[in-house]
Design an enzyme around this catalytic site. Structure first.
Site, short mmCIF file in Angstrom:
data_model
loop_
_atom_site.label_atom_id
_atom_site.label_comp_id
_atom_site.label_asym_id
_atom_site.label_seq_id
_atom_site.Cartn_x
_atom_site.Cartn_y
_atom_site.Cartn_z
N CYS A 58 -13.07 -18.28 -8.21
CA CYS A 58 -12.64 -19.30 -9.17
C CYS A 58 -13.72 -20.33 -9.48
CB CYS A 58 -11.43 -20.04 -8.62
SG CYS A 58 -11.81 -20.83 -7.05
N CYS B 294 -8.31 -18.90 -1.66
CA CYS B 294 -8.68 -20.32 -1.58
C CYS B 294 -9.04 -20.72 -0.16
CB CYS B 294 -7.53 -21.19 -2.06
SG CYS B 294 -6.89 -20.70 -3.66
FE1 FES Z 1 -10.25 -22.02 -6.39
FE2 FES Z 1 -8.12 -22.18 -4.97
S1 FES Z 1 -8.24 -21.66 -7.09
S2 FES Z 1 -10.15 -22.42 -4.29
#
Ligand code: FES
Length: 127
Positions: free
Chosen positions: A33, A102
């Site tokens: 992400c 995450c």
């Molecule tokens: Fe990036 Fe959780 S969406 S660390």
């Protein structure tokens, strides 16, 4: 979708910030992400005397950062190196499946900070 413990660490994160003149620092980015986490540590007598984090990321990333700082404060460096991403997620009572990636930041940033400390203090790498 988050349990109460995750929400508590997200809403009231522990040990937020940056240690000035830290003994070690580690930063990782999440390839999934793009979120980023930075951990700084102070080491005394081979143990983590203080630890702080800054996370530019989602709620789960903030909660796992907060939890890892609580888990390792006072541990020896070797003990802290053994704390895994999975252990952090478990200490939080689990994360939703789509949020497990995450939890990859927290222990990785910690381990990098310890490696940074050890590289800077080779004679005192704290067993
Ligand atoms: Fe990036 Fe959780 S969406 S660390």
């Amino acid at each position: 979708m988050y349990n109460d413990k995750v929400m508590d660490h997200f809403m009231n994160p522990r040990n937020v910030g940056e240690i000035q003149d830290a003994d070690g620092a580690g930063q990782v980015g999440n390839p999934v992400c793009g979120d980023v986490m930075r951990i700084t540590i102070r080491v005394e007598d081979g143990k983590i005397a203080d630890i702080k984090f800054r996370t530019f990321g989602c709620g789960a990333a903030i909660a796992t950062s907060s939890m890892v700082t609580e888990l390792v404060k006072g541990l020896t460096l070797d003990e802290a190196m053994e704390v895994s991403n999975k252990a952090v997620a478990e200490a939080l009572g689990g994360l939703p499946a789509q949020k497990m990636h995450c939890s990859n930041l927290a222990a990785d940033a910690l381990h990098k900070a310890i490696e940074d400390y050890r590289a800077k203090h080779p004679a005192n790498s704290g067993a």
